[in-house]
Motif scaffolding. Structure first.
Motif, PDB file in Angstrom:
ATOM      1  N   ARG A   1      43.860  42.333  49.019  1.00 11.77           N
ATOM      2  CA  ARG A   1      44.274  42.950  47.750  1.00 11.77           C
ATOM      3  C   ARG A   1      43.214  43.861  47.152  1.00 11.77           C
ATOM      4  N   THR A   2      42.038  43.937  47.770  1.00 15.83           N
ATOM      5  CA  THR A   2      40.954  44.765  47.250  1.00 15.83           C
ATOM      6  C   THR A   2      40.494  45.731  48.329  1.00 15.83           C
ATOM      7  N   SER A   3      40.462  47.021  48.008  1.00 16.21           N
ATOM      8  CA  SER A   3      40.052  48.013  49.008  1.00 16.21           C
ATOM      9  C   SER A   3      38.538  47.970  49.219  1.00 16.21           C
TER      10      SER A   3
ATOM     11  N   GLU B   1      36.642  50.306  46.867  1.00 21.07           N
ATOM     12  CA  GLU B   1      36.415  49.758  45.525  1.00 21.07           C
ATOM     13  C   GLU B   1      35.204  48.841  45.512  1.00 21.07           C
ATOM     14  N   LEU B   2      35.053  48.036  46.546  1.00 20.19           N
ATOM     15  CA  LEU B   2      33.911  47.120  46.620  1.00 20.19           C
ATOM     16  C   LEU B   2      32.611  47.882  46.845  1.00 20.19           C
TER      17      LEU B   2
ATOM     18  N   THR C   1      37.038  52.689  37.328  1.00 16.41           N
ATOM     19  CA  THR C   1      38.244  52.724  38.152  1.00 16.41           C
ATOM     20  C   THR C   1      38.341  54.043  38.912  1.00 16.41           C
TER      21      THR C   1
ATOM     22  N   VAL D   1      33.593  39.856  40.543  1.00 23.64           N
ATOM     23  CA  VAL D   1      33.533  39.563  41.977  1.00 23.64           C
ATOM     24  C   VAL D   1      32.840  38.226  42.212  1.00 23.64           C
TER      25      VAL D   1
ATOM     26  N   GLU E   1      35.022  35.219  41.824  1.00 24.01           N
ATOM     27  CA  GLU E   1      36.075  34.967  42.811  1.00 24.01           C
ATOM     28  C   GLU E   1      35.721  33.711  43.615  1.00 24.01           C
TER      29      GLU E   1
END
Length: 590
Positions: free
Chosen positions: A122-124, A127-128, A202, A325, A328
């Protein structure tokens, strides 16, 4: 839908700030040095104004030459002290900041290594990457320059106010009336900065994602002449980032003149109050000049505080993003059995699994047995659930308890690292680092490797001819993700790496999809020779490669439709015979 209230946003920001300041604890001595140096710098920097009154009233008005000479020496000493403590404060804060950013960035990266596959689904990756680079840099700005400016300029404001009230409290009372207005304005600007900063983060993530995708797919971009399409996608994302940057610039540009205008009202108020006869009679020229200069000097620190507030809010927003993060949950590992062995079989019973937000299950009611020492194959068309089954077997996703047993122990009760040590995996898209061929082969081997072992797996993976033709042999750099090699060569490196690991179970998930039939057959023959009791699970859609498998499992739309040996399945009407017949027709046409 519930929207966060202003009190909730402020409480969250305060919580993030407290958590960020927790990283200062290991560096208390340097922080103490920085604060002390800033105190000295601020007192000396702002305190120079204190000498205006005696310099005018005593030095100039009374023509005291000795006092003027002493003032000349004092100016030199003041600037030496000011410069020395400015250096100490800057060095101490830079030391602290770089260590904090190092710790946060390392902690986030290390935490990412233990996050479950569901998080990365669910996270590209772009993005990370943006979080590790852009967000970490924003935190660096907040913990160094922003924090230092806040402390320094706040102290200067306090010193200037003390000088003003000491010279004339009647004139200085004006600032107390306008101070709350300035504070309220800064609070409003901070709120806006936080909002725009989140949008900026974002958009920066979107830029990283789009750039990464375009660079990875550059061959396809050229092949399909899609440069214009990629440029337009990037232009839209880049424009959105520019718009957010402009919003941030507008808020900053408006806040500075407004704060200065309010401060000018304070100066005007002082001049008006000084005209009152009762106040005017009690003022000396030096006292009036001191108050006026101090009030004017307040403009610079107020402007700096307003300006640096932007960076501080961006840093807090970035810290919140990084902490998200860190919050998580890592892969669940309730394992109790530290020593996990594979002596008999792996039993899969009534196994079903659905990906989040998926309409249909990826696998449904799977029942099969993987016996030790055999070569097993899982076949089926694309989307039949083959890779999902192996992912569940490897605990990349969590299956229902007791649905997968290894030697009658639930894999969910096994220590995660100890359990995965039982497997060597070769996937269709094997990871290769931008390093030498040798480094990629020994990747993940936590033991001393001999040259004989290297040569053995190189031959088994049909890499010996490749190595012989490379300019530096095993020391040849393979490029980013093996860019200097062919797809088949990359897969053979991954196979050699898996064989070197010497795990009890070898999983080949479309591991030879880029190889020709002859090379593929030789590799499987070599694996059979050196496996020494190793269990091999072959996941493939190329049925010729698994004709000699001890057992074949046929999947269709997430279900196990048939199982048996190659000849047995061919003699049964069903999916396997259809797939085999279709592939033979395709090969005959080719």
């Amino acid at each position: 839908m519930d929207f966060p209230t202003e009190q909730g946003v402020n409480a969250k920001s305060l919580q993030v700030a407290k958590r960020l300041f927790g990283y200062f604890k290991p560096h208390k001595p340097m922080v103490f040095v920085a604060i002390c140096a800033l105190c000295v710098f601020s007192v000396v920097d702002a305190g120079m104004i204190y000498f205006i009154q005696p310099l005018i009233d005593d030095g100039l008005a009374k023509a005291d030459a000795g006092l003027l000479k002493l003032a000349a020496l004092a100016v030199v000493a003041i600037f030496l002290i000011r410069g020395l403590f400015s250096f100490i404060a800057n060095y101490a804060m830079a030391y602290t900041s770089t260590h904090i950013v190092f710790a946060v960035r390392q902690q986030v990266f290390s935490h990412m290594q233990h996050l479950p596959m569901a998080f990365f689904d669910r996270t590209s990756s772009g993005e990370l990457i943006s979080k590790l680079i852009y967000d970490a840099e924003q935190v660096a700005g907040a913990t160094s320059e922003a924090l230092m400016v806040c402390l320094r300029e706040s102290l200067i404001v306090l010193v200037l106010l003390a000088i003003m009230f000491n010279a004339s409290w009647q004139l200085s009372i004006v600032f107390l009336l306008l101070g709350p207005i300035i504070g309220w304005l800064i609070a409003c600007v901070s709120k806006r900065f936080r909002c725009v900063s989140r949008s900026m983060q974002t958009s920066m993530g979107d830029i990283t994602v789009q750039a990464e995708e375009s660079l990875r797919a550059h061959k396809d971009v050229l092949a399909f002449s899609a440069q214009t399409v990629q440029q337009e996608k990037f232009r839209l994302i880049n424009r959105a980032n520019r718009q957010q940057a402009m919003k941030l610039a507008v808020v900053s540009a408006i806040s500075n003149p407004v704060i200065q205008f309010i401060a000018s009202l304070a100066i005007a108020g002082i001049l008006f109050l000084a005209s009152v006869e009762g106040v005017l009679s009690t003022l000396s020229v030096g006292a009036f000049t001191t108050v006026l200069v101090a009030m004017g000097s307040l403009l610079r620190p107020l402007k700096q505080l307003s300006k640096i507030n932007q960076q501080l809010q961006k840093g807090l927003t970035a810290a919140q993003s990084l902490f998200a993060v860190l919050d998580e949950n890592v892969e669940p590992d309730p394992g109790k059995h530290q020593k996990v062995g594979f002596n008999r079989e792996i039993r899969i019973s009534e196994l079903s699994f659905s990906y989040p937000d998926a309409i249909n299950p990826a696998v449904r009611n799977i029942d099969l047995t993987i016996q030790k020492g055999l070569t097993l194959a899982i076949v089926g068309e694309s989307g039949s659930g083959k890779s999902t089954l192996t992912d569940l077997l490897l605990r990349f996703y969590t299956a229902a308890d007791e649905s997968i047993l290894i030697d009658n122990k639930s894999i969910q009760h096994c220590d995660l690292q100890d359990y995965r040590a039982l497997f060597s995996v070769v996937s269709q898209h094997a990871y290769l680092s931008d390093d030498t061929l040798l480094a990629n082969i020994i990747y993940g081997s936590n033991r001393r490797i001999t040259s004989e072992e290297i040569n053995r797996v190189v031959r088994a993976a049909q890499l010996d001819e490749v190595v012989a033709n490379l300019p530096d042999g095993l020391s040849t750099k393979v490029g980013e993700n093996g860019a200097r090699l062919s797809g088949g060569q990359r897969q053979r490196i991954a196979i050699a790496r898996a064989l070197l690991r010497q795990s009890p179970i070898l999983i080949l998930d479309e591991a030879t999809s880029a190889l020709d039939g002859i090379t593929e057959k030789r590799i499987y023959q070599n694996i059979a020779k050196i496996k020494k009791g190793q269990t091999t699970i072959i996941v493939t859609h190329r049925l010729r490669s698994i004709e000699n498998a001890n057992h074949i499992f046929v999947m269709h739309q997430g279900k196990l439709m048939a199982q048996g040996r190659h000849k047995e399945l061919l003699n049964q009407p069903g999916i396997y015979a259809q797939l085999y017949s279709t592939q033979m027709d395709v090969e005959a046409c080719a």
